[in-house]
Scaffold this active site. Sequence first.
Site, PDB file in Angstrom:
ATOM      1  N   ASP A 164       0.750  -1.053  -0.145  1.00  0.00           N
ATOM      2  CA  ASP A 164       0.077   0.057   0.091  1.00  0.00           C
ATOM      3  C   ASP A 164       0.913   1.368   0.102  1.00  0.00           C
ATOM      4  OD1 ASP A 164       0.735  -0.422   2.714  1.00  0.00           O
ATOM      5  OD2 ASP A 164      -0.633   0.972   3.343  1.00  0.00           O
ATOM      6  N   HIS A 208       1.514  -9.011  -3.501  1.00  0.00           N
ATOM      7  CA  HIS A 208       0.483  -7.850  -3.380  1.00  0.00           C
ATOM      8  C   HIS A 208       1.158  -6.551  -3.202  1.00  0.00           C
ATOM      9  CE1 HIS A 208      -3.473  -6.230  -1.648  1.00  0.00           C
ATOM     10  NE2 HIS A 208      -2.446  -5.458  -0.785  1.00  0.00           N
ATOM     11  N   ASP A 250       0.800 -17.513  -3.917  1.00  0.00           N
ATOM     12  CA  ASP A 250       1.504 -16.760  -4.803  1.00  0.00           C
ATOM     13  C   ASP A 250       0.574 -15.860  -5.523  1.00  0.00           C
ATOM     14  OD1 ASP A 250       3.188 -15.008  -6.139  1.00  0.00           O
ATOM     15  OD2 ASP A 250       4.330 -16.484  -6.936  1.00  0.00           O
ATOM     16  N   GLU A 296       2.058 -10.045   0.612  1.00  0.00           N
ATOM     17  CA  GLU A 296       2.408  -8.468   0.503  1.00  0.00           C
ATOM     18  C   GLU A 296       3.760  -8.557   0.785  1.00  0.00           C
ATOM     19  OE1 GLU A 296      -0.337  -5.999   2.444  1.00  0.00           O
ATOM     20  OE2 GLU A 296       0.814  -4.313   1.912  1.00  0.00           O
TER      21      GLU A 296
HETATM   22  O1  9MR Z   1       2.472  -6.608   9.404  1.00  0.00           O
HETATM   23  C1  9MR Z   1       1.282  -6.182   9.840  1.00  0.00           C
HETATM   24  C2  9MR Z   1       0.772  -7.396  10.660  1.00  0.00           C
HETATM   25  O2  9MR Z   1       1.598  -7.756  11.770  1.00  0.00           O
HETATM   26  C3  9MR Z   1      -0.502  -7.280  11.109  1.00  0.00           C
HETATM   27  O3  9MR Z   1      -1.041  -8.622  11.691  1.00  0.00           O
HETATM   28  C4  9MR Z   1      -1.328  -6.911   9.741  1.00  0.00           C
HETATM   29  C5  9MR Z   1      -2.802  -6.483  10.104  1.00  0.00           C
HETATM   30  O4  9MR Z   1      -3.141  -5.669  11.132  1.00  0.00           O
HETATM   31  O5  9MR Z   1      -0.928  -5.683   9.233  1.00  0.00           O
HETATM   32  C6  9MR Z   1       0.475  -5.903   8.788  1.00  0.00           C
HETATM   33  O6  9MR Z   1       0.694  -4.441   8.367  1.00  0.00           O
HETATM   34  C7  9MR Z   1       0.227  -4.183   7.315  1.00  0.00           C
HETATM   35  C8  9MR Z   1      -0.156  -2.756   7.663  1.00  0.00           C
HETATM   36  O7  9MR Z   1      -1.142  -2.799   8.359  1.00  0.00           O
HETATM   37  C9  9MR Z   1      -0.635  -1.906   6.155  1.00  0.00           C
HETATM   38  N1  9MR Z   1       0.574  -2.040   5.262  1.00  0.00           N
HETATM   39  C10 9MR Z   1       0.940  -3.046   4.991  1.00  0.00           C
HETATM   40  C11 9MR Z   1       1.469  -3.959   6.147  1.00  0.00           C
HETATM   41  C12 9MR Z   1       1.962  -5.359   5.696  1.00  0.00           C
HETATM   42  O8  9MR Z   1       0.861  -6.354   5.431  1.00  0.00           O
END
Ligand code: 9MR
Length: 628
Positions: free
Chosen positions: A177, A488, A532, A541
């Site tokens: 994102d 992602h 994947d 992601e």
């Molecule tokens: O890395 C984060 C993980 O520990 C959490 O469980 C998850 C859900 O809240 O979010 C991950 O972080 C994401 C962040 O909220 C937004 N940018 C992408 C991050 C990686 O997926």
Amino acid sequence: MEYSKKMMSAFVVLASTGLFAATAYQNQVGFITTSPKQMAVVGAEGQEIVFKTSSGNEVLKVTAPKAEIWTPAGDTAASLVDFSEITTAGKYQAYIGDEPLGHPITIADNALEDAAKASLKFFYFQRASTALEEEYAGEYARAAGHPDTAVKYHASTGKTDANATFNGSKGWYDAGDYGKYIVNSGISTYTLLQLYQQNKEYFDKLSLNIPESKNEVPDILDEIRWNLDWMITMQDDDGGVFHKLTTKQFAGTVMPEKATAQRYAIGKGVEASWNFAAVMTLASDIYKAYDAEFASKCIVAAQKAMNWALANPYAVYEQPSDVGTGSYTGATDWATKLWTYVELYRVSGNKEILELLKKLPINRKKARLQSWQQNYMLGMFTLATNPDVFEQELVDSATVIITSMADDFVKSLDNNGYGVALEKEDFYWGSNGVAANKGMVLMHAYILTKDEKYLNAALGIVDYMLGRNPLDKSYLTGYGVNPVMNPHHRPSQADGIEAPVPGMISGGPNASATDCAKKYIDSKAVAKSYYDNSCSYATNEVAINWNAPFAYVIGSIQAIASTGKTYDVHTPVAASYELMSIPAKRAVRVAPTNAGKRLVIRGQKVQVEYVDRNGVKSYFNLGGKRIR
Ligand code: 9MR
């Protein structure tokens, strides 16, 4: 019954004659000439494995040892085949009889260098507020996105002028994102600063081919500076630090320049403020040699953030109801505070800070693997590697914490057919970040003791991430025979180029994924719970806090091999700052009047809000299940 018995005996005959092809899982990128070299082979126990050069010369024969289970891979046992005896650079192939086994093997003195550089170059590809030129980005060149020169303040910042804006430009996009989040930036930036600080000789010369490559500053520091320049814009006039800079909701799958919704500073809290203070302090030391003015700005910003956090201990970030971007809530605030005190004492020798530090627990029971939620170990790394600064007792405690944690990881390698220090419990969101962070602990244990068992276990983690896993997958985009292809990651999804941006570490298997990867969840073989496909943000992601520790581990291993030097535990301190006074009257942590439980309505649902004595809120559904 009769039938299955026959099948079984047919299987036994075929297996023992080797007619069933064995399968090998290996690092698909390369092995450093002097390093240990291993592959995990299923279905080959007791068989002879022959290693040949590309011209067909036999160089080594190894009998595959007893096959062992590695729980995360399920109940198919593997033999850990060691071919470390090959110490001549070149291309090789393993065989069982005439059948090739596994992928081609590359052995070279700098076998991990390109992958290490790519994992750092990733941060350049994540730059906000600038175009990526073809000269540096090749086919991934793109227009500038998110100038962030007119960022608004969300009401959660405490600012009331809805039309006021500030300049929050630069920084790295967090992940797939386009958000920029302080707590996640903090750990990522610290990790890269440590990589530099511990391996200066190697990184002073390493070119990443970025726009600043021709200046006097090492490229890795130029890259980190891009993010520090943004972080410093996130400090409010009163010293408090905004939690994040994002749109209200995630953008669609478009290139950065097409994602033009209004951006906001959102929230202002202790997690971001402590985190910012720690990183700015370390930066004030490392950048002093290159830009003294910037270094002074960093140390002033750090203290202002600390003083704000001391005065506002209950300002815990809560995700506002109109915001849907990443929340990064729930970081352990006292651990980040401890980390800040360690960094601040290191550059100042301030006795008051030392007293504050000593009030916090330094023992193994409190130690958790580092992550965006938990910065305790970051403080331990700095403590243990600065014996000239800290009292012996503190240094010793930190050293014991690091080595005993590393010992637990090494112990998990007993009877482990894949030779990977990961356990079933490690396979949650960002398991590759967990893996790499374990590698970072192991590298510190190696730095502190020079015991190679730690270095080798860290290398096993790199091998895992580059292909020695039951999916035969290289989790580093652009590297290996079978790399991740559909992460992602908005730019990779929207740029019309088949291969994703190179050098990115995918989050990896997640046995709790609830997105489109759900159908691939394998609770008996958690390391296979991966899809994947760009639809799977929970397994595929990418993120700066997963790339940074990977860059740290692979970069340190290559640096040690290339320079022939292990890091000296005595970290030189460049700066010596006099700190401004710490407010004498600090808010004392007493039970806020709202401590306790109450029913609240959140997102149209009735939930139980629990406020602890520090004012930290957590939420549960009516069934008692915690809501994250
Ligand atoms: O890395 C984060 C993980 O520990 C959490 O469980 C998850 C859900 O809240 O979010 C991950 O972080 C994401 C962040 O909220 C937004 N940018 C992408 C991050 C990686 O997926």
